[in-house]
Design a protein around this motif. Structure first.
Motif: not given
Length: 143
Positions: A140-141, A143, A136-137, A63, A66
């Motif tokens: 997001e996985q 989350i 990002i990918f 994070q 990110h």
């Protein structure tokens, strides 16, 4: 005998225009982007080497990267478009020189060289952006 360029008198307005030109500004903006992105990528690669894969980097650490990539691209949000615009202008000059039959001229060679450097800058920017998309990918996985 004096060198021909030494015989010329530089117009201060011309020098000011050159120094304030978009091309010079783009060079300095890109240099800052490259320096900051290289530092970020180097640090990120150390994390990948530590954990073995981008997917294995702990969520809080990922994070942070990110957020860092996000800040980088937000700060340089017009850089890619500016590089494209410069590439298009350069291509236009090359086409004009082609049409005038000046493919063997020194100025043509300079524009070709500039074209290559612009292409490298665009490819570098895109490679950093692809890494950001991968982060990002993975984020997001999780989350």
């Amino acid at each position: 005998m004096e060198f021909p360029l030494n015989q010329q008198v530089l117009d201060p307005e011309y020098v000011t225009n050159v120094l304030e030109s978009k091309a010079v500004e783009l060079i300095s903006v890109y240099a800052v982007f490259q320096k900051n992105s290289a530092r970020l990528v180097k640090s990120f690669k150390l994390q990948i080497n530590t954990y073995g894969s981008i997917n294995l980097i702990p969520a809080p650490v990922l994070q942070k990267y990110h957020d860092a990539f996000s800040k980088l691209f937000n700060h340089f949000k017009t850089l890619r478009a500016d590089l494209d615009r410069q590439m298009n202008e350069n291509t236009k000059h090359l086409e004009e020189l082609d049409d005038s039959g000046a493919e063997d001229s020194f100025i043509y060679k300079l524009y070709r060289k500039k074209q290559g450097r612009l292409q490298q800058k665009i490819e570098y920017y895109d490679s950093i952006y692809v890494l950001y998309v991968a982060v990002i990918f993975v984020v997001e996985q999780e989350i």
